[in-house]
Design a protein around this motif. Structure first.
Motif, mmCIF file in Angstrom:
data_model
loop_
_atom_site.group_PDB
_atom_site.id
_atom_site.type_symbol
_atom_site.label_atom_id
_atom_site.label_comp_id
_atom_site.label_asym_id
_atom_site.label_seq_id
_atom_site.Cartn_x
_atom_site.Cartn_y
_atom_site.Cartn_z
ATOM 1 N N UNK A 77 0.858 -1.189 0.000
ATOM 2 C CA UNK A 77 0.000 0.000 0.000
ATOM 3 C C UNK A 77 0.891 1.234 0.000
ATOM 4 N N UNK A 78 0.548 2.242 -0.820
ATOM 5 C CA UNK A 78 1.435 3.402 -0.946
ATOM 6 C C UNK A 78 1.794 3.992 0.406
ATOM 7 N N UNK A 79 0.808 4.226 1.241
ATOM 8 C CA UNK A 79 1.122 4.656 2.610
ATOM 9 C C UNK A 79 0.106 4.087 3.578
ATOM 10 N N UNK A 80 0.624 3.626 4.703
ATOM 11 C CA UNK A 80 -0.205 3.168 5.806
ATOM 12 C C UNK A 80 -0.270 4.212 6.914
ATOM 13 N N UNK A 81 0.619 5.205 6.826
ATOM 14 C CA UNK A 81 0.672 6.286 7.802
ATOM 15 C C UNK A 81 1.031 7.571 7.083
ATOM 16 N N UNK A 82 0.410 8.657 7.497
ATOM 17 C CA UNK A 82 0.841 9.990 7.080
ATOM 18 C C UNK A 82 0.825 10.881 8.304
ATOM 19 N N UNK A 83 1.711 11.867 8.306
ATOM 20 C CA UNK A 83 1.756 12.804 9.429
ATOM 21 C C UNK A 83 1.666 14.233 8.906
ATOM 22 N N UNK A 84 0.771 14.994 9.522
ATOM 23 C CA UNK A 84 0.538 16.381 9.140
ATOM 24 C C UNK A 84 1.088 17.301 10.226
ATOM 25 N N UNK A 85 1.919 18.283 9.853
ATOM 26 C CA UNK A 85 2.422 19.219 10.868
ATOM 27 C C UNK A 85 1.272 20.033 11.444
ATOM 28 N N UNK A 86 0.925 19.746 12.691
ATOM 29 C CA UNK A 86 -0.245 20.371 13.310
ATOM 30 C C UNK A 86 -0.194 20.136 14.809
ATOM 31 N N UNK A 87 -0.676 21.086 15.607
ATOM 32 C CA UNK A 87 -0.789 20.829 17.044
ATOM 33 C C UNK A 87 -1.710 19.643 17.293
ATOM 34 N N UNK A 88 -1.378 18.845 18.289
ATOM 35 C CA UNK A 88 -2.244 17.716 18.637
ATOM 36 C C UNK A 88 -3.381 18.231 19.487
ATOM 37 N N UNK A 89 -4.587 18.182 18.902
ATOM 38 C CA UNK A 89 -5.749 18.689 19.607
ATOM 39 C C UNK A 89 -6.987 17.943 19.129
ATOM 40 N N UNK A 90 -8.105 18.201 19.798
ATOM 41 C CA UNK A 90 -9.356 17.587 19.383
ATOM 42 C C UNK A 90 -9.267 16.076 19.387
ATOM 43 N N UNK A 91 -9.705 15.439 18.281
ATOM 44 C CA UNK A 91 -9.768 13.978 18.267
ATOM 45 C C UNK A 91 -8.413 13.278 18.177
ATOM 46 N N UNK A 92 -7.326 14.022 17.871
ATOM 47 C CA UNK A 92 -6.010 13.399 17.771
ATOM 48 C C UNK A 92 -5.824 12.573 16.518
ATOM 49 N N UNK A 93 -6.688 12.778 15.528
ATOM 50 C CA UNK A 93 -6.646 12.006 14.288
ATOM 51 C C UNK A 93 -7.157 12.910 13.178
ATOM 52 N N UNK A 122 -16.724 21.175 7.328
ATOM 53 C CA UNK A 122 -16.555 21.825 8.612
ATOM 54 C C UNK A 122 -15.109 21.677 9.075
ATOM 55 N N UNK A 123 -14.607 22.607 9.894
ATOM 56 C CA UNK A 123 -13.238 22.452 10.412
ATOM 57 C C UNK A 123 -13.091 21.145 11.181
ATOM 58 N N UNK A 124 -11.890 20.562 11.143
ATOM 59 C CA UNK A 124 -11.631 19.355 11.913
ATOM 60 C C UNK A 124 -11.902 19.643 13.385
ATOM 61 N N UNK A 125 -12.496 18.655 14.035
ATOM 62 C CA UNK A 125 -12.803 18.797 15.438
ATOM 63 C C UNK A 125 -14.205 19.313 15.708
ATOM 64 N N UNK A 126 -14.907 19.714 14.624
ATOM 65 C CA UNK A 126 -16.271 20.195 14.796
ATOM 66 C C UNK A 126 -17.234 19.025 14.645
ATOM 67 N N UNK A 127 -18.123 18.867 15.600
ATOM 68 C CA UNK A 127 -19.103 17.780 15.572
ATOM 69 C C UNK A 127 -20.258 18.164 14.670
ATOM 70 N N UNK A 128 -20.571 17.313 13.712
ATOM 71 C CA UNK A 128 -21.699 17.590 12.818
ATOM 72 C C UNK A 128 -22.980 17.020 13.367
#
Length: 307
Positions: free
Chosen positions: A200-216, A301-307
């Motif tokens: 599989x091309x990638x099983x993990x990716x990492x985005x430069x971002x503060x760890x907040x909200x759901x953590x994913x 919606x922004x990440x971390x916002x509950x729909x």
């Protein structure tokens, strides 16, 4: 202490456990929209999402807040698990063996637990429990797993350098390119980085971002046909579930997919036609566009916002 490198002991993304304060919405999304099969497990109040012969690939448990609890990575056997334990300990990271009851809850024989530099709770395991009954999905779809594992996970990382060194130099992940994000010059280059552990091309990716909200940021699951993807997107719209991104094709793994907002404010990518990497001939590349076409996020919606 210097890292003790593990040479490709990690074989695949095996499972993800999340917690939520809205189990009924999770049940609707998992079984009524995306079409996971119902798995099995020891906790009566948990949802076990089945994709193949594994008893559960995604485990959803009730909790006060929404977010990822555990990302589980698979190794071949107990000897490989011991080597990973030694390497992580040598890197100065505390490691804990799961109890028999905890391992049974993950539907595996044995596992170790530790935290990556970004704060993500990881488990490495072997001996996944198989359910040999037919995989009966609500809409007749089939998922692409096997040696490629569950799919992929994208996590936020405040310090990408430390996370990169841990996953590559300690856990043996293979760099599989990057995407340079638009950023003001004073911040310097910022890249989403991709890592593989199998074809599989990638099983993990990492985005430069503060760890907040759901953590994913998101997890990706792959199905066999484009029709399955299109039909699932139709159900998302019909059921009034929040569509984070429209259908599109990514440039790096060639996946045709859409993104749907999960309870708790992170996304599930639902796609097909992902490429396979021939590691013998692969060289890391930097993409300059996320998608060839589609993947319109303007209504998200922004990440971390509950729909």
């Amino acid at each position: 202490m210097a890292d003790q490198q593990v040479e490709r002991e990690i074989r695949a993304l095996g499972y993800v456990e999340v917690q939520t304060n809205d189990m009924e919405r999770w049940r609707k999304l998992a079984f009524g929209v995306l079409g996971f099969a119902e798995g099995s497990g020891p906790e009566e109040n948990a949802l076990y999402l089945r994709m193949d012969e594994r008893a559960a690939r995604i485990i959803v448990k009730p909790g006060e807040t929404d977010g990822v609890s555990v990302v589980g990575w698979e190794v071949r056997d107990q000897e490989a698990l011991d080597r990973v334990r030694d390497a992580v300990s040598a890197a100065g990271v505390p490691v804990r063996d799961l109890t028999l009851a905890e391992a049974d809850g993950r539907r595996v024989e044995a596992a170790i637990a530790f935290t990556d530099p970004a704060g993500t709770q990881l488990e490495v395991f072997h001996g996944a429990l198989l359910d040999h009954s037919p995989v009966v999905t609500p809409f007749g779809g089939r998922f692409v797993t096997g040696a490629q594992g569950l799919g992929h996970a994208v996590i936020p990382v405040p310090d990408q350098g430390a996370a990169y060194d841990f996953y590559v130099k300690t856990l043996g992940f293979l760099p599989r390119g990057a995407f340079r994000m638009p950023a003001p010059p004073e911040y310097g280059p910022m890249r989403i980085r991709f890592f593989g552990v199998n074809q599989r091309h990638h099983s993990l990716a990492m985005m430069p971002s503060p760890k907040q909200g759901p953590g994913l940021i998101h997890i990706m699951v792959e199905v066999e046909t484009l029709d399955q993807v299109g039909e699932a997107q139709d159900r998302v719209v019909a059921e009034g579930v929040s569509l984070s991104s429209t259908l599109g094709r990514h440039t790096n793994d060639k996946m045709v997919s859409f993104y749907v907002r999960a309870p708790g404010g992170w996304d599930i990518e639902f796609g097909c036609e992902g490429m396979l990497v021939d590691e013998e001939h692969y060289t890391a590349e930097e993409i300059t566009a996320d998608s060839y076409w589609g993947h319109d996020w303007s209504g998200s919606e922004p990440l971390g916002v509950m729909q």
